[in-house]
Motif scaffolding. Structure first.
Motif, PDB file in Angstrom:
ATOM      1  N   ASN A 217       0.847  -1.188   0.000  1.00 23.63           N
ATOM      2  CA  ASN A 217       0.000   0.000   0.000  1.00 23.63           C
ATOM      3  C   ASN A 217       0.886   1.243   0.000  1.00 23.63           C
ATOM      4  OD1 ASN A 217      -1.735   2.210   0.776  1.00 23.63           O
ATOM      5  ND2 ASN A 217      -3.255   0.672   1.378  1.00 23.63           N
ATOM      6  N   VAL A 218       1.035   1.864  -1.160  1.00 27.93           N
ATOM      7  CA  VAL A 218       1.907   3.021  -1.277  1.00 27.93           C
ATOM      8  C   VAL A 218       1.436   4.167  -0.393  1.00 27.93           C
ATOM      9  CG1 VAL A 218       2.807   4.768  -2.878  1.00 27.93           C
ATOM     10  CG2 VAL A 218       2.645   2.390  -3.603  1.00 27.93           C
ATOM     11  N   SER A 219       0.132   4.368  -0.331  1.00 26.44           N
ATOM     12  CA  SER A 219      -0.419   5.467   0.484  1.00 26.44           C
ATOM     13  C   SER A 219      -0.054   5.301   1.951  1.00 26.44           C
ATOM     14  CB  SER A 219      -1.937   5.535   0.325  1.00 26.44           C
ATOM     15  OG  SER A 219      -2.279   5.830  -1.013  1.00 26.44           O
ATOM     16  N   GLU A 220      -0.200   4.068   2.475  1.00 25.32           N
ATOM     17  CA  GLU A 220       0.150   3.808   3.875  1.00 25.32           C
ATOM     18  C   GLU A 220       1.643   4.007   4.112  1.00 25.32           C
ATOM     19  OE1 GLU A 220      -1.156   0.003   5.164  1.00 25.32           O
ATOM     20  OE2 GLU A 220      -3.296   0.457   4.912  1.00 25.32           O
ATOM     21  N   TRP A 221       2.457   3.569   3.143  1.00 22.92           N
ATOM     22  CA  TRP A 221       3.900   3.747   3.281  1.00 22.92           C
ATOM     23  C   TRP A 221       4.258   5.229   3.295  1.00 22.92           C
ATOM     24  CZ3 TRP A 221       6.976   5.671  -0.888  1.00 22.92           C
ATOM     25  CH2 TRP A 221       8.333   5.797  -0.579  1.00 22.92           C
ATOM     26  N   LEU A 222       3.653   6.007   2.411  1.00 22.24           N
ATOM     27  CA  LEU A 222       3.916   7.443   2.385  1.00 22.24           C
ATOM     28  C   LEU A 222       3.526   8.105   3.700  1.00 22.24           C
ATOM     29  CD1 LEU A 222       2.756   8.373  -1.235  1.00 22.24           C
ATOM     30  CD2 LEU A 222       5.079   8.525  -0.329  1.00 22.24           C
ATOM     31  N   GLU A 223       2.419   7.642   4.294  1.00 22.55           N
ATOM     32  CA  GLU A 223       1.960   8.210   5.570  1.00 22.55           C
ATOM     33  C   GLU A 223       2.934   7.910   6.697  1.00 22.55           C
ATOM     34  OE1 GLU A 223      -0.529  10.254   6.615  1.00 22.55           O
ATOM     35  OE2 GLU A 223      -0.701  10.609   4.449  1.00 22.55           O
TER      36      GLU A 223
ATOM     37  N   LYS B  82       7.186  13.928   3.632  1.00 22.69           N
ATOM     38  CA  LYS B  82       5.880  13.878   2.970  1.00 22.69           C
ATOM     39  C   LYS B  82       5.594  15.173   2.231  1.00 22.69           C
ATOM     40  CE  LYS B  82       3.429  12.474   6.586  1.00 22.69           C
ATOM     41  NZ  LYS B  82       2.252  12.063   7.389  1.00 22.69           N
TER      42      LYS B  82
ATOM     43  N   ALA C  35       5.275  15.588  -1.871  1.00 23.53           N
ATOM     44  CA  ALA C  35       4.086  16.201  -2.452  1.00 23.53           C
ATOM     45  C   ALA C  35       4.442  17.388  -3.338  1.00 23.53           C
ATOM     46  CB  ALA C  35       3.129  16.643  -1.341  1.00 23.53           C
TER      47      ALA C  35
END
Length: 461
Positions: free
Chosen positions: A316-322, A329, A333
């Motif tokens: 999960n890329v989103s979870e990793w980024l978080e 971050k 962005a």
């Protein structure tokens, strides 16, 4: 840029010459084979692609081709393991009978219409096909999808083994190879293999092949020395007709992975030569902790970046980024674009791209050279190490990377390429090499393609 007009003898005599092209089920091999098929179709040949069920190409993308699937016998365990030596061994055993039956059926079908297979063109990965072609009394041509220099290393490795250099002693990795003084021992495809003897045994079968000709997806100006050496070793016609993606102009239509075009819109808003494109191809990848170090290093470099992170690399890329720190971050962005896959040829051709962090697969290497984009070289296995050495020390358009995934080191190497004078020199050399390759498209590569067509015609017309 497809060379026209179509072969005159084919058109005037209305000869229907059928070619069967046989790629192994690996993206780095399928893509150039389909590009070659497109080029040969443009010269008036009828094209059939014989392929395994695993990683099969999509026939709807190629309405002018006929497709013949055959049984590959690969287990799910083998497919997910990505042990390519094991996969290669299995395919060269499992596919013999299924492919023979498929070809015999196809030959019988053509015979009913008074036609025949003019030639088989197969990837050297499938070393059993040479014997099969002889059994079926069909002319055969080998297609090599790696650099000519890489194929030359196979000959040298076999020779070095007989001289006692292999297996390699621990103290020798950085020593230059006696018969390939451009390469070190650690650059060879067999370096770090658990069973180099098994690998060399399989390779020796490909070196004893005596086909009608050998095709290379390369450019004479890049590898003239290696090509001349191989010409002597093979003692057959050698045709360097690359870069195939430039000649066929089909690279965006044949990807077997879904691409994300939104990154092009993102690139359109970036200054010229300001973006580092980061991609390790369809196989190599980072671990999650390495992704984090990469993210931090890219952030600290303060450079724009387009980063391909395949789904299997992190669930999960989103979870990793978080999970990243707040400042990283924000930086990602502001300066980054992360996608699952990208239209690489289009990306590298974009004026906003000033550098490429690559695994140095041969297709990626050629695509980068054709667009004059210098490379940070992070090879993993096989021919990637050979290509990285060519890029960094022979053609001098790349930076050798030590593979130490620490954020400080990543920041330094990114700035070396994208900001420092060293990077400017690499870009200048890359631009010069791009010009040389473009000249070859209508020069040596065009001549080699015409020679290939004449070679096929010589045994059929």
């Amino acid at each position: 840029m497809i060379h026209k007009p179509l072969t005159k003898r084919l058109m005037e005599n209305q000869i229907r010459l059928h070619l069967v092209l046989i790629p192994p089920p690996l993206k780095g091999h399928i893509t150039p084979m389909l590009q070659l098929a497109t080029i040969l179709h443009s010269k008036g040949f009828f094209i059939t692609i014989a392929h395994t069920h695993f990683n099969s190409p999509n026939p709807s993308n190629h309405p002018n081709f006929n497709f013949l699937p055959f049984f590959d016998g690969l287990s799910n365990t083998q497919i997910t393991s990505k042990n390519f030596i094991d996969i290669a061994s299995s395919l060269n055993t499992n596919c013999v009978t299924p492919l023979k039956e498929t070809l015999v059926h196809h030959m019988a079908k053509l015979e009913k219409h008074g036609e025949k297979i003019a030639c088989i063109i197969y990837d050297g990965f499938f070393h059993f096909i040479d014997s099969l072609a002889k059994e079926l009394k069909l002319p055969s041509i080998v297609f090599r999808t790696t650099s000519a220099t890489n194929i030359l290393t196979y000959h040298v490795c076999a020779h070095l083994q007989t001289k006692g250099y292999l297996p390699l002693q621990d103290s020798k990795p950085s020593d230059l190879v006696p018969e390939l003084d451009m390469l070190r021992f650690k650059d060879l495809p067999i370096f770090n293999l658990l069973n180099p003897h098994d690998f060399l045994h399989g390779i020796s079968k490909t070196l004893s092949i005596t086909p009608l000709a050998v095709i290379f997806n390369t450019v004479e100006t890049l590898e003239d020395s290696s090509l001349n050496h191989l010409q002597h070793l093979y003692n057959v016609n050698i045709f360097p007709i690359g870069p195939l993606h430039m000649i066929s102009n089909e690279s965006n239509n044949i990807s077997i992975l879904p691409e994300n075009d939104r990154c092009i819109s993102w690139l359109n808003n970036k200054p010229r030569k300001s973006v580092l494109y980061v991609s390790l191809g369809s196989i190599a990848s980072w671990e999650e902790k390495e992704l984090t170090e990469m993210a931090c290093g890219l952030s600290n470099s303060q450079q724009n970046f387009l980063w391909v992170i395949r789904p299997e690399t992190v669930k999960n890329v989103s979870e990793w980024l978080e999970s990243l720190s707040e400042d990283v971050k924000v930086s990602v962005a502001e300066r980054g674009c992360i996608v699952k896959w990208a239209p690489q040829s289009e990306v590298l051709a974009h004026e906003a791209v000033g550098g490429f962090w690559s695994h140095c697969g041969w297709n990626s290497t050629l695509e980068s050279l054709c667009e004059g984009v210098p490379i940070i070289c992070q090879p993993y296995f096989g021919d990637q190490r050979v290509n990285a050495r060519l890029l960094s020390h022979v053609w001098k358009v790349g930076l050798e990377w030590c593979n130490v995934m620490k954020r400080d080191e990543i920041e330094k190497v990114v700035r070396r390429l994208m900001v420092n004078q060293e990077g400017e020199e690499l870009r200048k050399r890359a631009f010069e090499l791009k010009h040389e390759i473009r000249l070859a498209l209508n020069g040596s590569s065009c001549d080699a393609l015409n020679g290939l067509v004449k070679c096929i015609l010589s045994v059929n017309v």
